[in-house]
Design an enzyme around this catalytic site. Structure first.
Site, PDB file in Angstrom:
ATOM      1  CG  PHE A 355     -24.871   9.306 -37.727  1.00  0.00           C
ATOM      2  CD1 PHE A 355     -25.154   7.997 -37.356  1.00  0.00           C
ATOM      3  CD2 PHE A 355     -24.760  10.274 -36.734  1.00  0.00           C
ATOM      4  CE1 PHE A 355     -25.332   7.672 -36.014  1.00  0.00           C
ATOM      5  CE2 PHE A 355     -24.933   9.960 -35.402  1.00  0.00           C
ATOM      6  CZ  PHE A 355     -25.222   8.650 -35.030  1.00  0.00           C
ATOM      7  CD  GLU A 376     -22.247   5.311 -42.691  1.00  0.00           C
ATOM      8  OE1 GLU A 376     -22.887   6.375 -42.554  1.00  0.00           O
ATOM      9  OE2 GLU A 376     -22.776   4.187 -42.583  1.00  0.00           O
ATOM     10  CG  ASP A 424     -27.987  13.187 -41.888  1.00  0.00           C
ATOM     11  OD1 ASP A 424     -29.111  12.921 -41.445  1.00  0.00           O
ATOM     12  OD2 ASP A 424     -27.728  13.240 -43.104  1.00  0.00           O
ATOM     13  CB  CYS A 451     -34.893  11.297 -41.706  1.00  0.00           C
ATOM     14  SG  CYS A 451     -34.069   9.949 -40.855  1.00  0.00           S
TER      15      CYS A 451
HETATM   16  C1  LIG Z   1     -29.502   9.630 -42.550  1.00  0.00           C
HETATM   17  S1  LIG Z   1     -28.107   8.791 -43.124  1.00  0.00           S
HETATM   18  C2  LIG Z   1     -26.942  10.088 -43.279  1.00  0.00           C
HETATM   19  C3  LIG Z   1     -26.432  10.200 -44.646  1.00  0.00           C
HETATM   20  C4  LIG Z   1     -25.388  11.245 -44.907  1.00  0.00           C
HETATM   21  N1  LIG Z   1     -25.258  12.246 -43.902  1.00  0.00           N
HETATM   22  C5  LIG Z   1     -25.632  11.861 -46.272  1.00  0.00           C
HETATM   23  O1  LIG Z   1     -25.992  13.028 -46.349  1.00  0.00           O
HETATM   24  O2  LIG Z   1     -25.502  11.128 -47.249  1.00  0.00           O
HETATM   25  C6  LIG Z   1     -27.563   8.005 -41.668  1.00  0.00           C
HETATM   26  C7  LIG Z   1     -26.261   7.273 -41.820  1.00  0.00           C
HETATM   27  O3  LIG Z   1     -25.873   6.820 -40.550  1.00  0.00           O
HETATM   28  C8  LIG Z   1     -25.281   5.549 -40.686  1.00  0.00           C
HETATM   29  N2  LIG Z   1     -25.381   4.894 -39.372  1.00  0.00           N
HETATM   30  C9  LIG Z   1     -26.457   4.293 -38.834  1.00  0.00           C
HETATM   31  N3  LIG Z   1     -26.171   3.835 -37.608  1.00  0.00           N
HETATM   32  C10 LIG Z   1     -24.887   4.154 -37.363  1.00  0.00           C
HETATM   33  C11 LIG Z   1     -24.028   3.932 -36.263  1.00  0.00           C
HETATM   34  N4  LIG Z   1     -24.449   3.295 -35.177  1.00  0.00           N
HETATM   35  N5  LIG Z   1     -22.775   4.402 -36.332  1.00  0.00           N
HETATM   36  C12 LIG Z   1     -22.342   5.067 -37.433  1.00  0.00           C
HETATM   37  N6  LIG Z   1     -23.116   5.290 -38.521  1.00  0.00           N
HETATM   38  C13 LIG Z   1     -24.371   4.842 -38.491  1.00  0.00           C
HETATM   39  C14 LIG Z   1     -26.079   4.897 -41.772  1.00  0.00           C
HETATM   40  O4  LIG Z   1     -25.348   3.862 -42.373  1.00  0.00           O
HETATM   41  C15 LIG Z   1     -26.331   6.064 -42.715  1.00  0.00           C
HETATM   42  O5  LIG Z   1     -25.333   6.157 -43.692  1.00  0.00           O
END
Ligand SMILES: C[S@@+](CC[C@H](N)C(=O)[O-])C[C@H]1O[C@@H](n2cnc3c(N)ncnc32)[C@H](O)[C@@H]1O
Length: 527
Positions: A355, A376, A424, A451
């Protein structure tokens, strides 16, 4: 999430996800929901007594929880429940409240109907909300709670979730060293670096035809005020916007840009119309303000994004000319993650960043490891992450676009076994498939950044204790859990958890003794 601090009231959010994963918690895990209530069915004297208390008990068994319940108790709303048992009455309510409770509440099932809401005594931690929009906006519901009380409540919330949902024992002496005190936020206002979210969320800055006007200002509105608004969604309305000139949570530069746009966008000479989400007519749809920093120079940057219904850049030119940029960024979370990663710094380790978004965490660690593999789902985030890596001169990071909820047996074949996994996820947490994969992968360390403390507690429970219903065994040990208050005045808390593989934990705990044993055996023939 168990409770949300607001106006001295506490709300229990839906825990629908618990249905899917766990049987309902035992009755001892019930919490109480506080609200002012006047039970019309009670006698006059009792009514007075009860309205002076502030407690009505509602069990939080997820099966009983009514998802549609509003944040505040509403007039006419009723709730049917059993009165607290003597045990819960003694633990949940203060002695003063208990003394004020009529006997019937303690002994019988009651139905409570809210007929009148009145603040009798403000909560001792109540403060005046500094934002003029606070009563109407709903974006930062905790603004009129003393900041210290806000973060203490968040800390308590994480603690309760880790104990009740994560099934860690608070009586375990080690637990005290695992549960770190919350890190309060140094900047309590102007911290938000992005001021736009999906359409239905109140935190979007929207340009729409329907202006939402607080009741007390309705007269003024009728007397010919402008019906267009640029601001935030009115609570509970997807098609009403509360006009906002300044938001205390967003950065100062973002506020300056907002003010500059507010100043001119209604000018008839510009020919700009706001979008109507019902008729789909109009030009200006959303305004997104994002504060950041130029990675090469470290200088502040502000991204201003106008979303319009058609491509007419010439119409936006006057607004663009008005925009200025000065930023602010909070980096405390990344420092904690880096500390948890405990990198050797000898370029030998492999990091898997799940993520990864635009790659911030992985790229922060990249310079001290052999390689970072990042995953991601959003393609645009992946291309931004690659761009970030390029700008920072980082060549040992790979970014792969893919859905981590849909991994199959081939997942993991594209990278060597990682030493450290960073995960994350967004609020729903990790899919069970990914949890199973991690339990099979057995990386020495997992840093789980979350979060949402509720899904965080669930996922660390699975990783540490397994999932009995799914025949999955846990193999991690929770080494530390650090709550971080990244969003003052909102119910949100971030958590950084360090999990160590049980084998490697045992090894690192006993390694000094094993070495001592080896050392002693070399010099002492007795051993
Ligand atoms: C809380 S953010 C993490 C951001 C990153 N770690 C940062 O510090 O900028 C969660 C991320 O997970 C991605 N995400 C959500 N569902 C996902 C999935 N099923 N598979 C992969 N990525 C996913 C979202 O697009 C988002 O960018």
């Amino acid at each position: 999430m168990a409770t949300v601090p607001a106006f001295g009231l506490r709300r229990l959010n839906s825990r629908q996800w618990l249905h899917t994963f766990r049987p309902p918690p035992p009755p001892s895990l019930s919490h109480s929901l506080s609200c002012s209530a006047s039970p019309s069915s009670l006698e006059e004297s009792e009514e007075d007594t009860l309205s002076n208390t502030t407690t009505t008990t509602v069990t939080t068994n997820p099966n009983n929880y009514n998802k549609t319940k509003s944040f505040f108790p509403k007039r006419g709303q009723s709730s049917c429940d059993t009165g607290p048992s003597p045990a819960s009455a003694s633990s949940a309510a203060s002695p003063a409240k208990r003394a004020a409770m009529p006997r019937s509440v303690l002994l019988y099932s009651i139905q409570v109907q809210v007929t009148k809401l009145k603040t009798i005594t403000p909560h001792m931690d109540a403060v005046e909300a500094p934002c003029e929009y606070a009563p109407h906006c709903g974006g930062c519901k905790a603004q009129n709670l003393l900041y210290e009380a806000q973060f203490r409540l968040k800390e308590q919330q994480v603690h309760e979730l880790v104990v009740h949902v994560g099934k860690f024992s608070s009586k375990d002496p080690e637990f005290i060293s695992i549960m770190k005190p919350i890190v309060p936020c140094d900047i309590q206002f102007n911290y938000r670096n992005k001021s736009s979210y999906p359409r239905l969320c109140r935190w979007s800055s929207h340009l729409e035809i329907k202006k939402w006007v607080p009741k007390e200002l309705l007269q003024e509105q009728r007397e010919g005020a402008d019906d267009h608004a640029l601001g935030l969604h009115a609570p509970g309305f997807f098609d009403r916007v509360l006009n906002v000139d300044k938001c205390l949570l967003q950065s100062e530069p973002a506020n300056r840009v907002l003010a500059a746009i507010q100043d001119c966008w209604r000018d008839p000479q510009l020919g700009l119309s706001s979008y109507n989400c019902h008729s789909h007519l109009g030009f200006l749809k959303y305004l997104m303000l994002r504060t950041g920093r130029d990675v090469r120079t470290g200088l502040p940057e502000l991204m201003v994004n106008f979303v319009t219904s058609s491509y007419k850049p010439e119409l936006l030119k006057p607004l663009v000319e008005k925009c200025v940029a000065i930023p602010e960024v909070a980096e405390v979370l990344y420092k904690i993650i880096e500390e948890c990663a405990c990198l050797k710094g000898d370029d030998s380790e492999i990091v898997l960043d799940l993520f990864c978004g635009t790659g911030t965490i992985g790229l922060t660690l990249a310079k001290r490891v052999r390689h970072v593999y990042c995953y991601e789902v959003v393609p645009q985030a992946i291309s931004d992450a690659r761009w970030n890596a390029k700008l920072n001169g980082i060549c040992n990071a790979s970014f792969v676009q893919g859905d981590l909820n849909k991994i199959d047996d081939n997942f993991g074949k594209g990278f060597p076994k990682p030493d450290i996994v960073i995960s994350d996820p967004n609020r729903p947490g990790m899919h069970i498939k990914l949890i199973k994969y991690l339990l099979k992968l057995k990386a020495a360390r997992i840093i789980y950044v979350s979060c949402n403390p509720a899904t965080c507690a669930r996922d660390i429970d699975y990783l540490c204790h397994g999932v009995t219903e799914k025949n999955v065994e846990g193999c991690y040990r929770l080494r530390s859990l650090q709550p971080v208050d990244t969003f003052p005045h909102t119910p949100h808390t971030e958590c950084v958890c360090l999990l160590e593989l049980v084998d490697s934990w045992l090894l690192s705990s006993f390694l000094p003794y094993i070495q001592l044993l080896r050392f002693s055996s070399r010099f002492s023939p007795v051993l």
